[in-house]
Design a protein around this motif. Structure first.
Motif, PDB file in Angstrom:
ATOM      1  N   ARG A   1       0.833  -1.211   0.000  1.00 13.66           N
ATOM      2  CA  ARG A   1       0.000   0.000   0.000  1.00 13.66           C
ATOM      3  C   ARG A   1       0.868   1.263   0.000  1.00 13.66           C
ATOM      4  N   GLU A   2       1.912   1.267   0.801  1.00 12.67           N
ATOM      5  CA  GLU A   2       2.806   2.425   0.857  1.00 12.67           C
ATOM      6  C   GLU A   2       3.529   2.641  -0.475  1.00 12.67           C
ATOM      7  N   ILE A   3       3.909   1.551  -1.105  1.00 10.85           N
ATOM      8  CA  ILE A   3       4.583   1.657  -2.403  1.00 10.85           C
ATOM      9  C   ILE A   3       3.625   2.211  -3.457  1.00 10.85           C
ATOM     10  N   SER A   4       2.392   1.699  -3.468  1.00  9.06           N
ATOM     11  CA  SER A   4       1.388   2.200  -4.418  1.00  9.06           C
ATOM     12  C   SER A   4       1.129   3.680  -4.202  1.00  9.06           C
ATOM     13  N   LEU A   5       1.045   4.089  -2.950  1.00  6.32           N
ATOM     14  CA  LEU A   5       0.824   5.497  -2.628  1.00  6.32           C
ATOM     15  C   LEU A   5       2.001   6.343  -3.090  1.00  6.32           C
ATOM     16  N   PHE A   6       3.204   5.858  -2.868  1.00  4.17           N
ATOM     17  CA  PHE A   6       4.394   6.596  -3.272  1.00  4.17           C
ATOM     18  C   PHE A   6       4.451   6.761  -4.787  1.00  4.17           C
ATOM     19  N   ILE A   7       4.190   5.682  -5.518  1.00  5.25           N
ATOM     20  CA  ILE A   7       4.209   5.754  -6.982  1.00  5.25           C
ATOM     21  C   ILE A   7       3.116   6.700  -7.460  1.00  5.25           C
ATOM     22  N   GLY A   8       1.946   6.633  -6.838  1.00  2.29           N
ATOM     23  CA  GLY A   8       0.848   7.541  -7.184  1.00  2.29           C
ATOM     24  C   GLY A   8       1.227   8.996  -7.002  1.00  2.29           C
ATOM     25  N   GLN A   9       1.946   9.284  -5.934  1.00  2.00           N
ATOM     26  CA  GLN A   9       2.404  10.660  -5.695  1.00  2.00           C
ATOM     27  C   GLN A   9       3.380  11.100  -6.778  1.00  2.00           C
ATOM     28  N   GLN A  10       4.220  10.177  -7.228  1.00  2.00           N
ATOM     29  CA  GLN A  10       5.163  10.496  -8.306  1.00  2.00           C
ATOM     30  C   GLN A  10       4.419  10.783  -9.605  1.00  2.00           C
ATOM     31  N   ILE A  11       3.377  10.008  -9.868  1.00  2.16           N
ATOM     32  CA  ILE A  11       2.568  10.225 -11.080  1.00  2.16           C
ATOM     33  C   ILE A  11       1.909  11.599 -11.020  1.00  2.16           C
ATOM     34  N   MET A  12       1.318  11.923  -9.875  1.00  5.80           N
ATOM     35  CA  MET A  12       0.640  13.212  -9.723  1.00  5.80           C
ATOM     36  C   MET A  12       1.626  14.373  -9.881  1.00  5.80           C
ATOM     37  N   LYS A  13       2.806  14.222  -9.288  1.00  2.74           N
ATOM     38  CA  LYS A  13       3.827  15.270  -9.386  1.00  2.74           C
ATOM     39  C   LYS A  13       4.225  15.516 -10.847  1.00  2.74           C
ATOM     40  N   ARG A  14       4.457  14.443 -11.570  1.00  7.42           N
ATOM     41  CA  ARG A  14       4.857  14.577 -12.976  1.00  7.42           C
ATOM     42  C   ARG A  14       3.711  15.101 -13.842  1.00  7.42           C
ATOM     43  N   ARG A  15       2.505  14.640 -13.551  1.00  8.98           N
ATOM     44  CA  ARG A  15       1.330  15.113 -14.306  1.00  8.98           C
ATOM     45  C   ARG A  15       1.157  16.614 -14.125  1.00  8.98           C
ATOM     46  N   LYS A  16       1.230  17.080 -12.888  1.00  8.55           N
ATOM     47  CA  LYS A  16       1.038  18.507 -12.621  1.00  8.55           C
ATOM     48  C   LYS A  16       2.173  19.348 -13.205  1.00  8.55           C
ATOM     49  N   SER A  17       3.400  18.835 -13.109  1.00  8.66           N
ATOM     50  CA  SER A  17       4.532  19.607 -13.664  1.00  8.66           C
ATOM     51  C   SER A  17       4.462  19.656 -15.188  1.00  8.66           C
ATOM     52  N   SER A  18       3.773  18.706 -15.796  1.00  2.15           N
ATOM     53  CA  SER A  18       3.577  18.721 -17.249  1.00  2.15           C
ATOM     54  C   SER A  18       2.375  19.563 -17.658  1.00  2.15           C
ATOM     55  N   GLY A  19       1.630  20.042 -16.666  1.00  9.09           N
ATOM     56  CA  GLY A  19       0.460  20.865 -16.956  1.00  9.09           C
ATOM     57  C   GLY A  19      -0.753  20.073 -17.435  1.00  9.09           C
ATOM     58  N   LEU A  20      -0.792  18.796 -17.121  1.00  3.33           N
ATOM     59  CA  LEU A  20      -1.908  17.956 -17.555  1.00  3.33           C
ATOM     60  C   LEU A  20      -2.942  17.810 -16.441  1.00  3.33           C
ATOM     61  N   SER A  21      -4.190  17.755 -16.828  1.00  3.21           N
ATOM     62  CA  SER A  21      -5.249  17.433 -15.866  1.00  3.21           C
ATOM     63  C   SER A  21      -5.351  15.911 -15.783  1.00  3.21           C
ATOM     64  N   GLY A  22      -6.039  15.432 -14.770  1.00  2.09           N
ATOM     65  CA  GLY A  22      -6.252  13.999 -14.653  1.00  2.09           C
ATOM     66  C   GLY A  22      -7.004  13.450 -15.844  1.00  2.09           C
ATOM     67  N   LYS A  23      -7.967  14.231 -16.328  1.00  3.70           N
ATOM     68  CA  LYS A  23      -8.761  13.817 -17.478  1.00  3.70           C
ATOM     69  C   LYS A  23      -7.894  13.731 -18.730  1.00  3.70           C
ATOM     70  N   ALA A  24      -7.026  14.731 -18.943  1.00  6.30           N
ATOM     71  CA  ALA A  24      -6.153  14.737 -20.125  1.00  6.30           C
ATOM     72  C   ALA A  24      -5.191  13.552 -20.095  1.00  6.30           C
ATOM     73  N   LEU A  25      -4.621  13.268 -18.916  1.00  2.00           N
ATOM     74  CA  LEU A  25      -3.709  12.131 -18.786  1.00  2.00           C
ATOM     75  C   LEU A  25      -4.455  10.824 -19.062  1.00  2.00           C
ATOM     76  N   ALA A  26      -5.669  10.726 -18.538  1.00  2.45           N
ATOM     77  CA  ALA A  26      -6.481   9.528 -18.767  1.00  2.45           C
ATOM     78  C   ALA A  26      -6.739   9.315 -20.252  1.00  2.45           C
ATOM     79  N   GLU A  27      -7.044  10.370 -20.969  1.00  3.69           N
ATOM     80  CA  GLU A  27      -7.299  10.256 -22.404  1.00  3.69           C
ATOM     81  C   GLU A  27      -6.055   9.813 -23.161  1.00  3.69           C
ATOM     82  N   LEU A  28      -4.905  10.342 -22.765  1.00  4.19           N
ATOM     83  CA  LEU A  28      -3.654   9.958 -23.427  1.00  4.19           C
ATOM     84  C   LEU A  28      -3.334   8.476 -23.217  1.00  4.19           C
ATOM     85  N   LEU A  29      -3.706   7.951 -22.052  1.00  4.21           N
ATOM     86  CA  LEU A  29      -3.409   6.557 -21.729  1.00  4.21           C
ATOM     87  C   LEU A  29      -4.547   5.599 -22.077  1.00  4.21           C
TER      88      LEU A  29
END
Length: 113
Positions: free
Chosen positions: A4-32
């Motif tokens: 659980r801690e590892i999943s949370l940590f990876i999730g935080q890394q994803i959010m950090k990179r998504r926000k620094s790229s200027g993407l919304s959650g919806k935009a990232l979802a569409e790309l993937l």
């Protein structure tokens, strides 16, 4: 660290990179090709991310896959060192003795008063 801690940590890394790229959650979802809810579950550490999705994210953000884990590994190594020092400094009534490998009880430990 547990799963659980590892999943949370990876999730935080994803959010950090998504926000620094200027993407919304919806935009990232569409790309993937995923739902916005799935991205949210990854970022909150609720759902384990598939290796293939993590690889897609590394290509998208132009980072190495291991970059999602580096800080996690470093934090875990720091915790191990702290635990080792803590165990080493604890006083006990027993000395732990490793039994000689020639003995019948190979590799086992016993406590001596």
């Amino acid at each position: 660290m547990d799963e659980r801690e590892i999943s949370l940590f990876i999730g935080q890394q994803i959010m950090k990179r998504r926000k620094s790229s200027g993407l919304s959650g919806k935009a990232l979802a569409e790309l993937l090709g995923l739902s916005q809810q799935q991205i949210s579950r990854y970022e909150q550490g609720v759902t384990n991310i598939r290796a293939s999705t993590l690889l897609q994210l590394s290509f998208l953000f132009n980072v190495d896959v291991k970059s999602f884990f580096i800080d996690c590994i470093e934090n875990n190594n720091k915790l191990r060192k702290l635990n080792y020092k803590e165990k080493k400094s604890c006083e006990t009534d027993y000395d732990i003795i490793t039994i000689d490998m020639k003995n019948r009880n190979r590799g086992k430990t016993r406590r001596k008063k």
